[in-house]
Design a protein around this motif. Sequence first.
Motif, PDB file in Angstrom:
ATOM      1  N   ASP A 189       0.813  -1.213   0.000  1.00  0.00           N
ATOM      2  CA  ASP A 189       0.000   0.000   0.000  1.00  0.00           C
ATOM      3  C   ASP A 189       0.850   1.269   0.000  1.00  0.00           C
ATOM      4  O   ASP A 189       0.321   2.361   0.099  1.00  0.00           O
ATOM      5  CB  ASP A 189      -0.896  -0.047   1.241  1.00  0.00           C
ATOM      6  N   SER A 190       2.163   1.119  -0.107  1.00  0.00           N
ATOM      7  CA  SER A 190       2.991   2.311   0.003  1.00  0.00           C
ATOM      8  C   SER A 190       3.115   3.008  -1.345  1.00  0.00           C
ATOM      9  O   SER A 190       3.021   2.391  -2.394  1.00  0.00           O
ATOM     10  CB  SER A 190       4.376   1.943   0.521  1.00  0.00           C
ATOM     11  N   LEU A 191       3.317   4.285  -1.314  1.00  0.00           N
ATOM     12  CA  LEU A 191       3.432   5.052  -2.549  1.00  0.00           C
ATOM     13  C   LEU A 191       4.814   4.870  -3.122  1.00  0.00           C
ATOM     14  O   LEU A 191       5.808   5.018  -2.425  1.00  0.00           O
ATOM     15  CB  LEU A 191       3.199   6.533  -2.257  1.00  0.00           C
ATOM     16  N   SER A 192       4.890   4.559  -4.389  1.00  0.00           N
ATOM     17  CA  SER A 192       6.216   4.489  -4.977  1.00  0.00           C
ATOM     18  C   SER A 192       6.547   5.855  -5.551  1.00  0.00           C
ATOM     19  O   SER A 192       5.849   6.354  -6.416  1.00  0.00           O
ATOM     20  CB  SER A 192       6.258   3.417  -6.054  1.00  0.00           C
ATOM     21  N   ARG A 239      10.923   3.487  -9.747  1.00  0.00           N
ATOM     22  CA  ARG A 239       9.732   2.665  -9.572  1.00  0.00           C
ATOM     23  C   ARG A 239       9.551   1.621 -10.669  1.00  0.00           C
ATOM     24  O   ARG A 239       9.045   0.552 -10.417  1.00  0.00           O
ATOM     25  CB  ARG A 239       8.545   3.598  -9.424  1.00  0.00           C
ATOM     26  N   ARG A 252       2.907  -2.817 -13.686  1.00  0.00           N
ATOM     27  CA  ARG A 252       1.727  -3.005 -12.823  1.00  0.00           C
ATOM     28  C   ARG A 252       0.605  -2.066 -13.216  1.00  0.00           C
ATOM     29  O   ARG A 252      -0.564  -2.371 -13.020  1.00  0.00           O
ATOM     30  CB  ARG A 252       2.120  -2.784 -11.358  1.00  0.00           C
ATOM     31  N   TRP A 253       0.964  -0.893 -13.775  1.00  0.00           N
ATOM     32  CA  TRP A 253      -0.084   0.061 -14.167  1.00  0.00           C
ATOM     33  C   TRP A 253      -0.984  -0.511 -15.248  1.00  0.00           C
ATOM     34  O   TRP A 253      -2.121  -0.103 -15.403  1.00  0.00           O
ATOM     35  CB  TRP A 253       0.537   1.372 -14.633  1.00  0.00           C
ATOM     36  N   ARG A 262      -2.491  -3.171 -15.357  1.00  0.00           N
ATOM     37  CA  ARG A 262      -3.636  -3.927 -14.849  1.00  0.00           C
ATOM     38  C   ARG A 262      -4.925  -3.106 -14.885  1.00  0.00           C
ATOM     39  O   ARG A 262      -5.957  -3.579 -15.356  1.00  0.00           O
ATOM     40  CB  ARG A 262      -3.340  -4.385 -13.410  1.00  0.00           C
ATOM     41  N   SER A 263      -4.851  -1.865 -14.402  1.00  0.00           N
ATOM     42  CA  SER A 263      -6.073  -1.058 -14.377  1.00  0.00           C
ATOM     43  C   SER A 263      -6.515  -0.709 -15.796  1.00  0.00           C
ATOM     44  O   SER A 263      -7.708  -0.621 -16.075  1.00  0.00           O
ATOM     45  CB  SER A 263      -5.853   0.201 -13.543  1.00  0.00           C
ATOM     46  N   VAL A 264      -5.520  -0.546 -16.698  1.00  0.00           N
ATOM     47  CA  VAL A 264      -5.878  -0.263 -18.093  1.00  0.00           C
ATOM     48  C   VAL A 264      -6.617  -1.456 -18.690  1.00  0.00           C
ATOM     49  O   VAL A 264      -7.652  -1.296 -19.354  1.00  0.00           O
ATOM     50  CB  VAL A 264      -4.611   0.064 -18.923  1.00  0.00           C
ATOM     51  N   LEU A 279      -8.359  -3.748 -17.137  1.00  0.00           N
ATOM     52  CA  LEU A 279      -9.706  -3.834 -16.559  1.00  0.00           C
ATOM     53  C   LEU A 279     -10.639  -2.836 -17.232  1.00  0.00           C
ATOM     54  O   LEU A 279     -11.785  -3.142 -17.553  1.00  0.00           O
ATOM     55  CB  LEU A 279      -9.652  -3.557 -15.055  1.00  0.00           C
ATOM     56  N   HIS A 280     -10.106  -1.631 -17.442  1.00  0.00           N
ATOM     57  CA  HIS A 280     -10.909  -0.583 -18.073  1.00  0.00           C
ATOM     58  C   HIS A 280     -11.308  -0.992 -19.496  1.00  0.00           C
ATOM     59  O   HIS A 280     -12.462  -0.863 -19.897  1.00  0.00           O
ATOM     60  CB  HIS A 280     -10.111   0.720 -18.094  1.00  0.00           C
ATOM     61  N   PHE A 314     -11.129   4.857 -12.725  1.00  0.00           N
ATOM     62  CA  PHE A 314     -10.315   4.937 -13.941  1.00  0.00           C
ATOM     63  C   PHE A 314     -10.904   5.956 -14.917  1.00  0.00           C
ATOM     64  O   PHE A 314     -10.186   6.792 -15.467  1.00  0.00           O
ATOM     65  CB  PHE A 314     -10.222   3.561 -14.614  1.00  0.00           C
ATOM     66  N   GLY A 370      -3.017   4.783 -15.834  1.00  0.00           N
ATOM     67  CA  GLY A 370      -2.596   3.568 -15.135  1.00  0.00           C
ATOM     68  C   GLY A 370      -1.422   3.825 -14.214  1.00  0.00           C
ATOM     69  O   GLY A 370      -1.394   3.362 -13.065  1.00  0.00           O
ATOM     70  N   GLU A 399       0.862   4.651  -8.790  1.00  0.00           N
ATOM     71  CA  GLU A 399       1.680   5.494  -7.929  1.00  0.00           C
ATOM     72  C   GLU A 399       0.954   5.877  -6.641  1.00  0.00           C
ATOM     73  O   GLU A 399       1.562   5.989  -5.579  1.00  0.00           O
ATOM     74  CB  GLU A 399       1.988   6.778  -8.711  1.00  0.00           C
ATOM     75  N   SER A 412      -9.618   0.735  -9.136  1.00  0.00           N
ATOM     76  CA  SER A 412      -9.789   1.439 -10.416  1.00  0.00           C
ATOM     77  C   SER A 412     -11.162   1.246 -11.046  1.00  0.00           C
ATOM     78  O   SER A 412     -11.638   2.122 -11.748  1.00  0.00           O
ATOM     79  CB  SER A 412      -8.691   1.043 -11.395  1.00  0.00           C
ATOM     80  N   GLU A 413     -11.828   0.113 -10.813  1.00  0.00           N
ATOM     81  CA  GLU A 413     -13.129  -0.100 -11.457  1.00  0.00           C
ATOM     82  C   GLU A 413     -14.303   0.209 -10.527  1.00  0.00           C
ATOM     83  O   GLU A 413     -15.453  -0.025 -10.863  1.00  0.00           O
ATOM     84  CB  GLU A 413     -13.241  -1.532 -11.993  1.00  0.00           C
ATOM     85  N   GLN A 415       1.794  10.089   3.765  1.00  0.00           N
ATOM     86  CA  GLN A 415       2.058   9.664   2.393  1.00  0.00           C
ATOM     87  C   GLN A 415       1.783  10.787   1.406  1.00  0.00           C
ATOM     88  O   GLN A 415       2.577  11.042   0.510  1.00  0.00           O
ATOM     89  CB  GLN A 415       1.139   8.497   2.046  1.00  0.00           C
TER      90      GLN A 415
END
Lengths: 363, 260
Positions: free
Chosen positions: A3-6, A11, A19-20, A22-24, A26-27, B94, B117, B122, B129-130, B173
């Motif tokens: 859960d930490s911010l990179s 990174r 890893r980014w 993944r959300s793309v 899903l979208h 997203f 993404g 980050e 995201s969904e 954070q």
Amino acid sequence: MNDSLSTGPNRSAAPGEKRWQRSVDLHLAKNRRSHRLILLTALLMVIALSLDVATGPGDYPISAVIKTLLSPSSMPPLLQVVVWEIRLPIALMAVLVGAALAMAGAQMQTILANPLADPFTLGISSAASFGAALAIIIGLPSLLGAQPGIAASAFAAAMIAAMAVWALSRLQGVSTQIMVLIGVAIMFFFHSALGLLQFVASSEALQQLVFWTLGSLSRADWSSVILLALAITITVPVFWHFGWRLTALRLGELQARAMGVEVVRLRLVMMICCALLTATSVAFVGTIGFIGLVAPHIARLLVGEDQRRLLPMSALTGAVLMSCSSSLAKLLVPGTLLPIGLITAMVGLPFFVSLVLRSRREL
Amino acid sequence: MALIIERLECTKAGVEILTGIGGLHAEAGRITALLGANGAGKSTLLRALAGVDRAEGKANLGGLELFDMSPKARAQAVYYMPQESAPRSLITVFEAVLLARRTAFDEALPSAHQAVGERLEELSLTSLSERPLAALSGGQRQRVSLALAAVREPRILLLDEPSSALDLHHQLQLFEWLGSSAARNATVVVVAIHDLSLAARYADHVWMFEPGNGVVEGTPAQVLTTQRLRRVYHIEAEIEWREGRPATVVPIRALPPDEI
């Protein structure tokens, strides 16, 4: 810890390098799902349209109707007239009116940030029927030709109502709930104005006026179909052009303004487009309630808020609902064509009440 | 490079809300904290700078005159992150962040997707995201708001109470991320904030609304004095600056009316 911010430039060297992605993914998967749903609804619309053309007085077998559609000259002239001059314009009108009202409803819900907004609840439809009725009674049609004259008068009245809603929405402290109440007031105003017209009208004009208040597809012909198709053709590119900005409004007005959306101007342009769609529909088929309210909500639940999917889905859902209502109007009481406005109201009212109950927390 | 505000005036419905503000600057790559009592005009100042609220003034960043820019160009260069956006919207996280990107950049969709993404990853929002925005908690929504701001890559980022709904972990954070992101992209960051300890700890520079004095500026140590906190917040407070430890501002008591 996951859960930490990179931060920092390292990174990308981390273990799941992309890893980014993944959300793309899903979208994009969700988009594909939405596109399939839109295609499916389009298919449903074609089926509903065919059913609408196939049913009606005369009890012609479906095969004969299909043959008449494909090669008219080979069929008897009576069937040609029934299919091409009566059933097809009515069925197409149902689809177009459904799409037009649903798009107008979707945009009004967006720009006024109100789930209860639609051309009917905000009084735009009543204003348009008043305008149309006025044109019939004072004989405006003889100046401009029947259909365009009525349409122009309906449009003028709808514009007045739409601009009233727009102007009031600019006042400070007018919440979205108050907007709907003002809309209801506008609706009642034009309703009573219509009542006044009915009171002074001659008996022939009165017959025509009843048609506006109940809503009916029976007067659809090719010229009205073409005019409504034209209104849709004019407004859809405008909706498409403002698509991103309209979706941004769903993040809240302040957020949209922070993204550079000129909210006041956007609302004005959208109100004009909605008035055009509503007025053209109402001018030809009278007041049809609740399609503009119900269809966008169903569409939103199915494909979400993104305008690029919400707009086509709303239009198609509205078209399917209207087309099915049109068939129901013919089938419900055999031998009688019920006013379609009654059907949509009976289907739409329970939905409207459930929406009101769902938003009671905010009232 | 620095953002320099020479003059800023804002009138709403005939009432002057901001007046006599000028001579402020905020360095690029650093965090500037904007402090002041409730209703002093912190939000109005940020919105006026961003062009979200109508205002008059003169402010520039490296030769760029903010008040001479077109609304579109200004929205690209400056982004105001609202205090609380609570839409009952079904827009997904997203989609919202993508929207923020699309309204700022004209680019091909795949590169917009990548930017979104990366920003979500980050800010550890990939797992959300969904989700529709309406289903998020206040703190999650605030982190999404930050992603909306970051993905636009503004030259000036104005944040209105960005940490009010965050738990302690995410507060720290947020400010660490803000600091490093500002330094990396040479962004001017101005944060309106109530938590004086967070301001003292993370801000390089402070703007403070002082009654009768407009907005004063300086380093945290110059601006945050017990005397000024009495005047501005009507509180008695202890302020501790220790080498190698975070600065702390401990409010002791609210001043009774006769001591103000």
